[in-house]
Design a protein around this motif. Structure first.
Motif, PDB file in Angstrom:
ATOM      1  N   TYR A  40      40.235  28.611  27.591  1.00 20.98           N
ATOM      2  CA  TYR A  40      41.058  29.178  28.652  1.00 20.98           C
ATOM      3  C   TYR A  40      40.447  30.511  29.063  1.00 20.98           C
ATOM      4  O   TYR A  40      40.066  31.311  28.197  1.00 20.98           O
ATOM      5  CB  TYR A  40      42.488  29.408  28.159  1.00 20.98           C
ATOM      6  CG  TYR A  40      43.226  28.147  27.809  1.00 20.98           C
ATOM      7  CD1 TYR A  40      44.045  27.522  28.739  1.00 20.98           C
ATOM      8  CD2 TYR A  40      43.087  27.568  26.555  1.00 20.98           C
ATOM      9  CE1 TYR A  40      44.713  26.338  28.426  1.00 20.98           C
ATOM     10  CE2 TYR A  40      43.749  26.397  26.229  1.00 20.98           C
ATOM     11  CZ  TYR A  40      44.567  25.794  27.173  1.00 20.98           C
ATOM     12  OH  TYR A  40      45.224  24.636  26.844  1.00 20.98           O
ATOM     13  N   ARG A  41      40.358  30.746  30.338  1.00 23.23           N
ATOM     14  CA  ARG A  41      39.769  31.993  30.832  1.00 23.23           C
ATOM     15  C   ARG A  41      40.755  32.685  31.767  1.00 23.23           C
ATOM     16  O   ARG A  41      41.220  32.090  32.742  1.00 23.23           O
ATOM     17  CB  ARG A  41      38.453  31.699  31.547  1.00 23.23           C
ATOM     18  CG  ARG A  41      37.828  32.917  32.193  1.00 23.23           C
ATOM     19  CD  ARG A  41      36.383  32.651  32.569  1.00 23.23           C
ATOM     20  NE  ARG A  41      35.548  32.518  31.376  1.00 23.23           N
ATOM     21  CZ  ARG A  41      34.226  32.433  31.416  1.00 23.23           C
ATOM     22  NH1 ARG A  41      33.597  32.426  32.562  1.00 23.23           N
ATOM     23  NH2 ARG A  41      33.536  32.327  30.296  1.00 23.23           N
ATOM     24  N   TYR A  42      41.069  33.926  31.453  1.00 25.97           N
ATOM     25  CA  TYR A  42      41.981  34.724  32.266  1.00 25.97           C
ATOM     26  C   TYR A  42      41.202  35.909  32.830  1.00 25.97           C
ATOM     27  O   TYR A  42      40.565  36.651  32.075  1.00 25.97           O
ATOM     28  CB  TYR A  42      43.167  35.210  31.423  1.00 25.97           C
ATOM     29  CG  TYR A  42      43.943  34.070  30.807  1.00 25.97           C
ATOM     30  CD1 TYR A  42      44.962  33.440  31.512  1.00 25.97           C
ATOM     31  CD2 TYR A  42      43.625  33.595  29.540  1.00 25.97           C
ATOM     32  CE1 TYR A  42      45.662  32.371  30.961  1.00 25.97           C
ATOM     33  CE2 TYR A  42      44.320  32.530  28.984  1.00 25.97           C
ATOM     34  CZ  TYR A  42      45.330  31.929  29.709  1.00 25.97           C
ATOM     35  OH  TYR A  42      46.005  30.871  29.159  1.00 25.97           O
ATOM     36  N   ARG A  43      41.273  36.106  34.151  1.00 23.58           N
ATOM     37  CA  ARG A  43      40.413  37.078  34.815  1.00 23.58           C
ATOM     38  C   ARG A  43      41.252  38.143  35.516  1.00 23.58           C
ATOM     39  O   ARG A  43      42.261  37.848  36.150  1.00 23.58           O
ATOM     40  CB  ARG A  43      39.508  36.370  35.815  1.00 23.58           C
ATOM     41  CG  ARG A  43      38.772  35.210  35.183  1.00 23.58           C
ATOM     42  CD  ARG A  43      38.012  34.341  36.161  1.00 23.58           C
ATOM     43  NE  ARG A  43      36.897  35.048  36.747  1.00 23.58           N
ATOM     44  CZ  ARG A  43      36.805  35.361  38.025  1.00 23.58           C
ATOM     45  NH1 ARG A  43      37.784  35.052  38.847  1.00 23.58           N
ATOM     46  NH2 ARG A  43      35.754  35.977  38.480  1.00 23.58           N
ATOM     47  N   ARG A 103      42.652  33.182  41.841  1.00 27.06           N
ATOM     48  CA  ARG A 103      41.692  32.930  40.760  1.00 27.06           C
ATOM     49  C   ARG A 103      41.664  34.067  39.739  1.00 27.06           C
ATOM     50  O   ARG A 103      41.190  33.892  38.621  1.00 27.06           O
ATOM     51  CB  ARG A 103      40.283  32.734  41.342  1.00 27.06           C
ATOM     52  CG  ARG A 103      40.185  31.586  42.337  1.00 27.06           C
ATOM     53  CD  ARG A 103      38.798  31.474  42.952  1.00 27.06           C
ATOM     54  NE  ARG A 103      37.806  31.117  41.947  1.00 27.06           N
ATOM     55  CZ  ARG A 103      36.797  31.918  41.581  1.00 27.06           C
ATOM     56  NH1 ARG A 103      36.661  33.104  42.116  1.00 27.06           N
ATOM     57  NH2 ARG A 103      35.932  31.516  40.687  1.00 27.06           N
ATOM     58  N   ALA A 104      42.126  35.254  40.153  1.00 22.31           N
ATOM     59  CA  ALA A 104      42.112  36.410  39.256  1.00 22.31           C
ATOM     60  C   ALA A 104      43.293  37.310  39.579  1.00 22.31           C
ATOM     61  O   ALA A 104      43.760  37.360  40.723  1.00 22.31           O
ATOM     62  CB  ALA A 104      40.796  37.185  39.399  1.00 22.31           C
ATOM     63  N   LEU A 105      43.778  38.025  38.579  1.00 17.87           N
ATOM     64  CA  LEU A 105      44.851  39.001  38.777  1.00 17.87           C
ATOM     65  C   LEU A 105      44.233  40.291  39.313  1.00 17.87           C
ATOM     66  O   LEU A 105      43.338  40.875  38.685  1.00 17.87           O
ATOM     67  CB  LEU A 105      45.562  39.275  37.447  1.00 17.87           C
ATOM     68  CG  LEU A 105      46.556  40.446  37.447  1.00 17.87           C
ATOM     69  CD1 LEU A 105      47.765  40.118  38.328  1.00 17.87           C
ATOM     70  CD2 LEU A 105      46.991  40.774  36.024  1.00 17.87           C
ATOM     71  N   TRP A 108      38.008  40.158  25.321  1.00 17.55           N
ATOM     72  CA  TRP A 108      37.815  40.618  26.692  1.00 17.55           C
ATOM     73  C   TRP A 108      36.393  41.118  26.833  1.00 17.55           C
ATOM     74  O   TRP A 108      35.817  41.660  25.885  1.00 17.55           O
ATOM     75  CB  TRP A 108      38.786  41.750  27.024  1.00 17.55           C
ATOM     76  CG  TRP A 108      40.212  41.322  27.093  1.00 17.55           C
ATOM     77  CD1 TRP A 108      41.119  41.323  26.077  1.00 17.55           C
ATOM     78  CD2 TRP A 108      40.893  40.812  28.235  1.00 17.55           C
ATOM     79  NE1 TRP A 108      42.331  40.845  26.510  1.00 17.55           N
ATOM     80  CE2 TRP A 108      42.225  40.533  27.838  1.00 17.55           C
ATOM     81  CE3 TRP A 108      40.531  40.580  29.567  1.00 17.55           C
ATOM     82  CZ2 TRP A 108      43.174  40.022  28.703  1.00 17.55           C
ATOM     83  CZ3 TRP A 108      41.477  40.080  30.438  1.00 17.55           C
ATOM     84  CH2 TRP A 108      42.785  39.796  30.012  1.00 17.55           C
ATOM     85  N   LEU A 159      37.358  39.346  31.684  1.00 15.83           N
ATOM     86  CA  LEU A 159      37.741  37.973  31.368  1.00 15.83           C
ATOM     87  C   LEU A 159      38.050  37.856  29.891  1.00 15.83           C
ATOM     88  O   LEU A 159      37.559  38.629  29.075  1.00 15.83           O
ATOM     89  CB  LEU A 159      36.643  36.990  31.770  1.00 15.83           C
ATOM     90  CG  LEU A 159      35.254  37.150  31.144  1.00 15.83           C
ATOM     91  CD1 LEU A 159      35.188  36.370  29.835  1.00 15.83           C
ATOM     92  CD2 LEU A 159      34.203  36.646  32.102  1.00 15.83           C
ATOM     93  N   SER A 160      38.872  36.880  29.593  1.00 15.06           N
ATOM     94  CA  SER A 160      39.201  36.582  28.202  1.00 15.06           C
ATOM     95  C   SER A 160      38.911  35.122  27.949  1.00 15.06           C
ATOM     96  O   SER A 160      39.332  34.265  28.711  1.00 15.06           O
ATOM     97  CB  SER A 160      40.686  36.855  27.935  1.00 15.06           C
ATOM     98  OG  SER A 160      41.060  36.351  26.680  1.00 15.06           O
TER      99      SER A 160
END
Length: 277
Positions: free
Chosen positions: A4-7, A21-23, A69, A78-79
């Motif tokens: 999982y990738r959080y951006r 796609r990103a915060l 991160w 990103l995480s």
């Protein structure tokens, strides 16, 4: 495993290219707090609360093996969170539900993506018949909604299936079809990677001149669009093929170029491949 990738986009103004796609976060960020939160995520956790009421799963604990991160050049953090899935049947069950849900609301694109993911999972399980079925259905759905790029992705996954289970002679026609679709979609990265696959395929067949031609054409596109990762892979494969057919000077030159790119990218795995080349 699943990633999982959080951006998070750290800049004063939002980006239209990152919408959805990103915060976007225009204020200062506490990186130490983020790192501490990520560290707390690792380990075995009970994911029952995240599981649908009607499920085929029988085990709900998952092992989060990494959470961290890192910086990206464009200011996006990103995480990567990787958790183990009990087995590939869990993944198939998830994609079954995703395809059924998409079908129930008439979302052909989402259904096609789920079918393609199933095809890849079946390929990795060594089950070519259901893999081919899912990938053909995925390509057909993408074709029905005029999503040429999606169709190209499904076709290249089918080519990979044929390569691994029937050999390069069977996969060639699918790689060629994927290449044509990427060109039709004006997807330069896809076009370059299809050329790369065609080159590798021809090299496996012993058609070295054709292989180097495909790889050279793919390399030119990788360089044109700034895809250094793709360029490094193309150069490494060119070096391997040139060494196999006795073009040692060219092999050494391309091997050094691949190694330099891998070190520039900080990719130790590719660097090892380039050193082998």
């Amino acid at each position: 495993s699943r990633t999982y990738r959080y951006r998070v986009l750290l800049r004063s103004a939002p980006s239209p290219f990152e919408l959805g796609r990103a915060l976007w976060w225009p204020r200062p960020i506490d990186r130490e707090a983020l790192a501490a939160c990520a560290a707390a995520l690792t380990g075995v956790h009970d994911f029952t609360a995240f599981t649908p009421t009607e499920t085929d799963h029988v085990r709900f604990e998952r092992d989060v093996t990494r959470a961290e991160w890192a910086d990206e050049p464009d200011g996006v953090w990103l995480s990567d969170i990787i958790r183990d899935i009990a087995d590939r049947s869990d993944l198939l069950a998830l994609n079954d539900r995703a395809a059924a849900a998409a079908r129930s609301v008439g979302d052909s694109r989402a259904e096609a993506k789920a079918l393609s993911a199933q095809g890849v999972a079946y390929t990795n399980m060594g089950r070519p018949e259901p893999a081919a079925d899912r990938l053909e259905r995925s390509a057909g759905l993408f074709r029905s909604i005029n999503d040429v790029r999606g169709q190209a992705h499904a076709v290249i996954n089918r080519a990979n299936l044929e390569f691994y289970h029937r050999g390069p002679a069977a996969s060639k026609v699918h790689y060629e079809k994927a290449y044509g679709l990427y060109r039709e979609a004006d997807d330069r990265i896809g076009e370059a990677r299809a050329l790369h696959n065609l080159g590798y395929n021809e090299g496996t067949l012993g058609n070295f001149d054709e292989a180097i031609d495909f790889l050279t054409r793919g390399l030119e596109i990788h360089q044109e669009v700034g895809d250094l990762d793709g360029a490094a892979k193309a150069l490494s494969n060119m070096a391997n093929i040139e060494a196999r057919c006795g073009r040692l000077d060219e092999a050494r030159r391309h091997g050094r170029e691949a190694l330099a790119l891998c070190r520039r990218l900080g990719n130790r795995s590719f660097e090892a491949d380039a050193l082998d080349a």
